[in-house]
Design a protein around this motif. Structure first.
Motif, PDB file in Angstrom:
ATOM      1  N   CYS A  73      25.150 -81.447  41.081  1.00  7.03           N
ATOM      2  CA  CYS A  73      24.761 -82.012  39.790  1.00  7.03           C
ATOM      3  C   CYS A  73      23.240 -82.191  39.740  1.00  7.03           C
ATOM      4  CB  CYS A  73      25.459 -83.356  39.585  1.00  7.03           C
ATOM      5  SG  CYS A  73      25.029 -84.179  38.027  1.00  7.03           S
TER       6      CYS A  73
ATOM      7  N   ALA B 257      20.084 -83.938  37.535  1.00 11.48           N
ATOM      8  CA  ALA B 257      19.778 -84.938  36.515  1.00 11.48           C
ATOM      9  C   ALA B 257      18.782 -84.411  35.493  1.00 11.48           C
ATOM     10  CB  ALA B 257      19.222 -86.202  37.170  1.00 11.48           C
TER      11      ALA B 257
ATOM     12  N   THR C  93      26.134 -79.945  35.795  1.00 16.58           N
ATOM     13  CA  THR C  93      26.898 -79.589  36.985  1.00 16.58           C
ATOM     14  C   THR C  93      26.994 -78.074  37.125  1.00 16.58           C
ATOM     15  OG1 THR C  93      28.209 -81.621  36.813  1.00 16.58           O
ATOM     16  CG2 THR C  93      29.101 -79.850  38.188  1.00 16.58           C
TER      17      THR C  93
ATOM     18  N   CYS D  50      23.782 -86.999  41.227  1.00 17.16           N
ATOM     19  CA  CYS D  50      22.938 -85.959  40.649  1.00 17.16           C
ATOM     20  C   CYS D  50      21.553 -85.977  41.285  1.00 17.16           C
ATOM     21  CB  CYS D  50      22.814 -86.143  39.142  1.00 17.16           C
ATOM     22  SG  CYS D  50      24.369 -85.855  38.259  1.00 17.16           S
TER      23      CYS D  50
ATOM     24  N   LYS E 241      19.906 -78.793  33.470  1.00 14.85           N
ATOM     25  CA  LYS E 241      20.541 -80.079  33.760  1.00 14.85           C
ATOM     26  C   LYS E 241      22.053 -79.960  33.664  1.00 14.85           C
ATOM     27  CE  LYS E 241      20.848 -84.746  31.753  1.00 14.85           C
ATOM     28  NZ  LYS E 241      20.314 -85.641  30.672  1.00 14.85           N
TER      29      LYS E 241
END
Length: 627
Positions: free
Chosen positions: A328, A330, A346, A625, A344
């Motif tokens: 992940c 951020a 997953t 993340c 940004k």
């Protein structure tokens, strides 16, 4: 020649002229003149009193004793209405099974039974009677042949035996193939001698920056000797309920000890020690992983059992083998150095993209190595989740790829130089629940000797606590089972009244502390704590890892007081027997172990991680993340 070629087939399909004889397992030509032909075989139905579901009418049986021949007239008797014979492929009660029960043996094909005249051709039937499958020549019993079902079972059984044998041979050859994949180097006596199943396990995991392998030449320092770029000390608890992965920063300034080393040509030499960055404990001056192992031991006080070394290829092949890992982000990332370019959110990454992810530094936090360590820990957590997932464990293809990738990409110490040893280690590690795998980074601070901050040094205020937690096999995730055991031991032995210090009678032995520890302790007890009835009994007969206090049941109150003074936990109190001191009086025995750090220093190891340590700890089961 079939029935149609003889002019008797009408509109009957030639294939319908051949009927399966259940007694022989063979198909036989049906040529009766008088029997009406069914245009299409009808579905077989079981009857209430039949031989079983789906049973088919078999050949007509005689009304005799079950021999299957006529009674002398040579004519067949139709099967009674309302009855069916055994299903195809089985033997009815009036057929061969009955013969065996009567002790009769069916004659070989072509040999007439005694008392039964040999006749040619099919038997006559009443007109309009549905024809039954022919049973061969009259008066002859066919040889006992296995039914079609039995033939199939025997064939598949033989095939399965062959498959099992081939699998065993193939498995052996494959294991040999995996053994040949393994690259091992000597531990040069720096390890404990290898992990043991009944003890806690400490594995040193080293990721090098060596650029060997396809597609890796363009990354950074192409001429790197392979330094310890990413290093983790993995501690797995004795009961396998929890584990701690301690990351050691590559830019940490440490004392690298002298390292006896086995060179590639088999010769041995000692590589002189030096003070410098931790990552130079490998690769620099021909240092091998055993030197990194010695450096970790000197730094932490923990001697690793084994080491594993992974290069860039390991990241690519392992992530590809498991079908990628989920990470992940951020924020959007476009790092020109690592070549990671992802929005940004997953993503499932593998191969080159996975390598770019773990190499990225300028996209996270302060763009330094410490923030990259956090992201690498998140990546390892994701890889662990994928390895433990059903998608991986139930996929033979993935497991084979994983075995190939693991044995080809890793370099292990000489104690792990076979697939069986790696399997045993894997089985031990497989017992771990990843929610109790904690990641933590060795506490450090900026190097005060530098104006331009480039390296770090150990934070002596926090690091020792972490080392003690690992050495004492304490979970960073507070596994409830371990806490209950410790609480029960403390409650049972420390609970109760405490005798005055002046009533405590004890002899002190040195069983693992520095020289003079027994006398130091006696002096402190007498002068500072008021335990005047204490005496120095010299050295113990054996070395103890932990300090213990042995006492008789009637000395429990004295033991609780002394434990309170010494900071001794309930696990260090050993109910037993008293001894006689120099005055001929019963006395307790305090034996100082290797955990003794000096008089007045508490002997109680930390039972849980402090709040500051917990804040800097993450676990493998949580998705975080990178930022």
């Amino acid at each position: 020649m079939d029935a149609q070629s003889r002019g008797r087939g009408g509109d009957i399909d030639p294939a319908d002229q051949w009927v399966l004889n259940p007694d022989t397992g063979d198909y036989e030509l049906r040529l009766n003149h008088s029997a009406p032909q069914r245009p299409v075989p009808s579905p077989r139905r079981s009857r209430s009193s039949g031989g079983g579901p789906g049973g088919a009418a078999g050949p007509a049986k005689s009304s005799g004793s079950g021999s299957g021949s006529g009674s002398g007239s040579g004519t067949d008797t139709d099967a009674p209405r309302g009855r069916t014979d055994a299903p195809r492929g089985r033997t009815g009660a009036s057929g061969r099974t009955a013969e065996r029960a009567a002790g009769r043996k069916a004659p070989e094909r072509g040999t007439p039974e005694r008392g039964t005249p040999e006749r040619e051709g099919p038997s006559r039937r009443r007109r309009d009677t549905p024809e039954e499958p022919a049973a061969g020549r009259r008066g002859r019993r066919p040889a006992k042949k296995k039914s079609k079902a039995k033939k199939v079972l025997l064939w598949t059984g033989g095939t399965m035996a062959f498959v099992v044998l081939a699998t065993a041979v193939g498995g052996y050859l494959y294991l040999e193939h995996l053994n040949n994949n393994i690259n091992s180097v000597s531990d040069d006596g720096a390890s404990t001698g290898g992990f043991q199943k009944d003890k806690a396990i400490n594995i040193l995991l080293i990721g090098t920056d060596k650029r060997t392998g396809s597609g890796n030449e363009g990354y950074g320092d192409a001429g790197s000797a392979g330094h310890a770029d990413t290093t983790l000390l993995l501690h797995v608890s004795k009961d396998r309920t929890n584990a701690t992965a301690l990351s050691i920063p590559r830019d940490l300034i440490v004392d690298i000890p002298d390292c006896p080393t086995t060179m590639e040509d088999g010769t041995e030499k000692t590589i002189p020690g030096s003070r410098g960055r931790f990552n130079t404990s490998l690769g620099q001056s021909e240092r091998t992983p055993s030197c990194t192992m010695r450096t970790v031991t000197q730094l932490t006080g923990i001697t690793p059992d084994n080491f594993m070394v992974a290069d860039f290829n390991a990241v690519k092949t392992l992530t590809t083998a498991v079908g990628g890992v989920d990470v992940c982000l951020a924020q959007d990332v476009n790092d020109k150095d690592s070549k990671l370019n992802l929005p940004k959110g997953t993503h499932k990454i593998e191969g080159e993209q996975a390598l770019a992810f773990v190499r990225t530094r300028h996209a996270w936090g302060n763009q330094g190595d410490l923030d990259r360590i956090k992201v690498q820990q998140q990546f390892l957590g994701a890889l662990m989740r994928q390895l433990k997932s059903s998608d991986t464990l139930t996929s033979p293809t993935k497991m084979v790829k994983l075995a190939e990738a693991g044995t080809e990409a890793l370099t292990v110490d000489s104690q792990l130089d076979s697939i069986n040893k790696l399997k045993d280690l894997g089985l031990e590690l497989g017992k771990l629940n990843i929610k109790n795998l904690a990641f933590i980074t060795l506490p450090v601070k900026d190097n005060p000797a530098e104006t331009v901050k480039a390296t770090v040094v150990v934070d002596e205020a926090q690091a020792p606590e972490i080392f003690e937690l690992i050495k004492n096999d304490v979970s960073f995730t507070e596994v409830k089972q371990q806490e209950k055991k410790e609480k029960a031991a403390v409650a049972a032995r420390l609970k109760g009244t405490k005798a005055p210090a002046s009533d405590v009678r004890v002899q002190v032995l040195n069983g693992g502390g520095p020289s003079g520890s027994a006398q130091e302790t006696v002096s402190w007890l007498q002068l500072t704590e008021g335990v005047g009835k204490s005496e120095n009994a010299g050295n113990a007969d054996e070395t103890l890892e932990k300090t213990t206090l042995e006492y008789a049941p009637d000395q429990a109150a004295q033991a609780r007081r002394l434990a309170d003074i010494m900071g001794l936990s309930g696990s260090g109190m050993k109910p037993g027997e008293s001894v006689t001191n120099s005055q001929g009086l019963p006395t307790m025995t305090l034996t100082l172990g290797e955990d003794f750090k000096g008089a007045g220093i508490s002997l109680t190891p930390p039972s849980k991680a402090s709040d500051d340590i917990k804040k800097s700890t993450s676990t493998a089961d949580k998705v975080e993340c990178a930022q």
